[in-house]
Design a protein around this motif. Structure first.
Motif, short mmCIF file in Angstrom:
data_model
loop_
_atom_site.label_atom_id
_atom_site.label_comp_id
_atom_site.label_asym_id
_atom_site.label_seq_id
_atom_site.Cartn_x
_atom_site.Cartn_y
_atom_site.Cartn_z
N LEU A 187 -22.00 -31.80 -57.24
CA LEU A 187 -23.42 -32.16 -57.24
C LEU A 187 -24.27 -30.97 -56.82
O LEU A 187 -25.41 -30.83 -57.26
CB LEU A 187 -23.66 -33.33 -56.27
CG LEU A 187 -23.19 -34.71 -56.74
CD1 LEU A 187 -23.36 -35.72 -55.62
CD2 LEU A 187 -23.98 -35.14 -57.98
N ASP A 188 -23.69 -30.13 -55.95
CA ASP A 188 -24.41 -28.92 -55.53
C ASP A 188 -24.70 -28.03 -56.73
O ASP A 188 -25.85 -27.64 -56.97
CB ASP A 188 -23.57 -28.17 -54.50
CG ASP A 188 -24.25 -26.91 -54.01
OD1 ASP A 188 -25.34 -27.03 -53.45
OD2 ASP A 188 -23.69 -25.81 -54.21
N ASP A 189 -23.63 -27.73 -57.52
CA ASP A 189 -23.83 -26.92 -58.71
C ASP A 189 -24.68 -27.67 -59.74
O ASP A 189 -25.51 -27.07 -60.43
CB ASP A 189 -22.48 -26.57 -59.34
CG ASP A 189 -21.69 -25.61 -58.47
OD1 ASP A 189 -22.31 -24.89 -57.67
OD2 ASP A 189 -20.45 -25.60 -58.57
N ALA B 191 -31.46 -32.28 -52.07
CA ALA B 191 -31.08 -31.10 -52.85
C ALA B 191 -32.01 -30.86 -54.03
O ALA B 191 -32.34 -29.72 -54.34
CB ALA B 191 -29.64 -31.22 -53.34
N VAL B 192 -32.43 -31.93 -54.72
CA VAL B 192 -33.25 -31.75 -55.92
C VAL B 192 -34.52 -30.96 -55.64
O VAL B 192 -34.79 -29.94 -56.27
CB VAL B 192 -33.56 -33.11 -56.58
CG1 VAL B 192 -34.59 -32.95 -57.68
CG2 VAL B 192 -32.29 -33.73 -57.14
N PRO B 193 -35.37 -31.40 -54.68
CA PRO B 193 -36.59 -30.60 -54.42
C PRO B 193 -36.28 -29.24 -53.82
O PRO B 193 -37.01 -28.27 -54.07
CB PRO B 193 -37.38 -31.48 -53.45
CG PRO B 193 -36.38 -32.41 -52.83
CD PRO B 193 -35.34 -32.63 -53.86
N LEU B 194 -35.19 -29.16 -53.04
CA LEU B 194 -34.86 -27.88 -52.41
C LEU B 194 -34.47 -26.84 -53.46
O LEU B 194 -34.94 -25.69 -53.42
CB LEU B 194 -33.72 -28.08 -51.41
CG LEU B 194 -33.27 -26.83 -50.64
CD1 LEU B 194 -34.43 -26.27 -49.81
CD2 LEU B 194 -32.09 -27.17 -49.73
N TYR B 195 -33.63 -27.22 -54.42
CA TYR B 195 -33.20 -26.27 -55.45
C TYR B 195 -34.35 -25.95 -56.41
O TYR B 195 -34.45 -24.82 -56.90
CB TYR B 195 -32.00 -26.79 -56.20
CG TYR B 195 -30.72 -26.65 -55.42
CD1 TYR B 195 -30.26 -25.39 -55.03
CD2 TYR B 195 -29.98 -27.75 -55.03
CE1 TYR B 195 -29.09 -25.25 -54.30
CE2 TYR B 195 -28.81 -27.62 -54.30
CZ TYR B 195 -28.37 -26.36 -53.93
OH TYR B 195 -27.22 -26.21 -53.21
#
Length: 598
Positions: free
Chosen positions: A319-321, A203-207
């Motif tokens: 964690l998503d937000d 998620a980190v690099p994707l966001y």
């Protein structure tokens, strides 16, 4: 003269995006912002812990009721446990509400401080840095990223704090019932931790990529909409639409990848719930069978673990937000961390002369030179016009003298002091740049004018407007100088907006002024009036005028002709016409156009 400019697409690799802070730096900045509000932070934590402890009393009370029923007690014996449940519900609701308000207040206070710092640093960024990054990068940070973080602070932060506290204290309560219940519940933890690690790693690099893509999309929309007239004139609509579609598709693809990632995340969480609840129920069955625990105790343990579903899923789902907000937060901290302009000991400009020596400039590393060895001297009070074909380097020369860009080579001095020694603040007070891209700020017209001199009295505002020929229409507005203009207010024409910019120039009263096609927005009917306004605004100043109309050049003290980044002619209007060179050709074409349209 300058014709329409074709806007080209600037790739992400060509842009030098504004920096993004590393996660450790982001956490350090947030810690520094929270530190002055320690009392509020500790108060919020204490109230939230109290609310969670009160809530945890529900399961033992229900377990006690189960034991009373199993033992065949009368209905009267259930009265006080039921009253206890009601009191717990009321106290817990009040404590949660108060705790949420404290957490939200802390978050909003910290966010407000960060927002102010970001805006302060953004306004102090060198214009060259902003131009290299693209205005879309900066605007997406101070709009979309701020909104994203604000939404997380208002909605996600209180829930996340409460969820974490509930998880920790509930596990403690399970241990108090029987350590074997805790051990059974912890069987779900490896699945949850693996799920969280798997999710965060993707998620980190994707966001982060999603925020960059959103900035690129916004930049493309700004370019296409801002240059709509040029796009239509050169029939570039299909090309610009394709670019916008491509940028939007890139952003949408990253968004859909995020949705698929979240769906897979939820599926793994459900597996953890099944494993944990099965283990707790199995442990309860065994403990009740051998007499180590009562049915009520086993019931309380099952209720405790079942109550963990909500906060555990909330914490992991948030964690998503959190990752999305952290990506936006890192981009904001990247701007907030930019050094403030160094306004220490600086040289002082003595006089209003301008001296340019060996000036060279290229955009981007290895790019072609836009200016190649330009030498130019403006005496105090002298008005010099710069003319040339489109792409000759006129605007670049104007921006370099105004300090917007740092030259690749050569020097620019004002009043005997190099611009680098003057510093940003002194440069702004010494040299003013007025372009054809004028922004009318939302609010009363008087406030718009006072941006140039906040302490100016109404009489000074009227004097500045009168000097540029704008007082008549300004006083004819519905509320005079108090009329709200700009977005959502009274709309000003292009010529009126330019007069407003010239009035600001008069109020700022810099010794050196640069006009970069500042009369280009006037139609043929208003051109002479706007040129006269510009001339009056420049009285008593050293001026460099990038001339959109050659009538401006004809009235200047001297004319400089640029061609391919080099000075090819210098002289008065009459001298250059007599020389029969490039300026003479430009003048003949201009005069011929005037005759044909007259």
């Amino acid at each position: 003269m300058s014709g329409p400019r074709q806007s080209g697409e600037q790739s992400d690799s060509e842009r030098e995006l504004l920096p993004t802070a590393a996660p450790a730096r982001t956490r350090a900045v947030i810690g520094g912002l929270v530190r002055p509000h320690r009392v509020l932070a500790w108060s919020a934590l204490v109230v939230m812990v109290a609310a969670t402890v009160i809530e945890l009393m529900t399961a033992p009370l229900l377990g006690h009721i189960v034991d009373l029923v199993a033992d065949g007690k009368s209905a009267d014996a259930l009265t006080w446990p039921v009253v206890g449940l009601v009191l717990v519900a009321v106290a817990q609701g009040a404590a949660v509400a108060y705790g949420f308000s404290l957490v939200a207040r802390l978050g909003e206070t910290v966010l407000a401080t960060l927002r102010e710092r970001v805006v302060e640093r953004a306004l102090g960024l060198p214009l060259e840095q902003v131009e290299k990054a693209g205005s879309g990068d900066l605007t997406s940070r101070v709009t979309a990223d701020v909104s994203l973080v604000a939404e997380a602070v208002r909605r996600a932060l209180p829930v996340l704090v409460r969820s974490v506290l509930t998880i920790v204290l509930t596990l403690g309560a399970l241990a108090l019932l029987d350590w074997r219940f805790l051990l059974a519940a912890l069987l779900a933890v490896p699945v949850q931790l693996h799920t969280a690690r798997w999710y965060v790693g993707r998620a980190v690099p994707l966001y982060a990529a999603g925020r960059v893509a959103a900035g690129a999309r916004q930049q493309q929309l700004l370019d296409s909409i801002g240059g709509a007239a040029t796009v239509r004139a050169f029939r570039l609509g299909t090309e610009h639409r394709a670019r916008a579609e491509r940028r939007s598709a890139e952003a949408m693809d990253l968004t859909l990848r995020g949705v698929r990632l979240v769906l897979r995340f939820y599926c793994r969480l459900h597996i953890a719930e099944f494993v944990g609840l099965t283990a707790v129920l199995g442990a309860g069955f065994l403990l009740v069978r051998d007499g180590s625990a009562s049915i009520g105790t086993a019931t309380a343990a099952a209720l405790y673990f079942h109550a963990l579903f909500g906060p555990m899923n909330n914490a992991l789902v948030l964690l998503d937000d959190a990752q999305s907000a952290m990506a936006g937060l890192s981009r904001l901290v990247g701007v907030a961390d930019q050094p403030a302009p160094d306004e220490g000991h600086r040289a002082e400009a003595s006089g209003a002369s301008v001296e340019v020596r060996g000036l060279r400039h290229a955009y981007g590393a290895g790019g072609p030179e836009v200016l190649a060895g330009v030498d130019l001297v403006l005496a105090p009070g002298e008005h010099v016009a710069v003319v040339g074909a489109s792409g000759a380097g006129k605007t670049t020369l104007a921006k370099l003298i105004a300090g917007v860009h740092v030259p690749s080579g050569g020097t620019v001095s004002v009043g005997g002091a190099a611009l680098a020694d003057l510093g940003p603040e002194l440069t702004r007070r010494t040299v003013a740049l007025v372009t054809q891209e004028v922004h009318v700020f939302s609010g009363p017209l008087a406030d718009d004018l006072r941006l140039a001199r906040p302490e100016a009295a109404d009489g000074e505002l009227r004097a500045a407007l009168e000097r540029v020929g704008a007082l008549s229409w300004a006083e004819a507005l519905p509320d005079g100088l108090d009329t709200v203009v700009g977005t959502g207010g009274h709309a000003l024409t292009g010529a009126q907006a330019q007069q407003l910019a010239l009035a600001r120039l008069v109020l700022a009263d810099p010794p050196v002024a640069i006009l970069d096609e500042a009369t280009a927005e006037a139609g043929s009917s208003g051109a002479r009036a706007l040129e006269a306004a510009a001339s009056r605004a420049l009285e008593g100043r050293t001026a460099l005028v990038v001339a959109h109309r050659l009538t401006q050049a004809a009235s200047a003290d001297r004319i400089v002709v640029l061609d391919a980044g080099r000075v090819v002619e210098v002289g008065t209007h009459d001298e250059l016409r007599a020389a029969d060179g490039q300026y003479a050709a430009l003048w003949q074409a201009w005069s011929g156009t005037r005759k044909a349209t007259g």
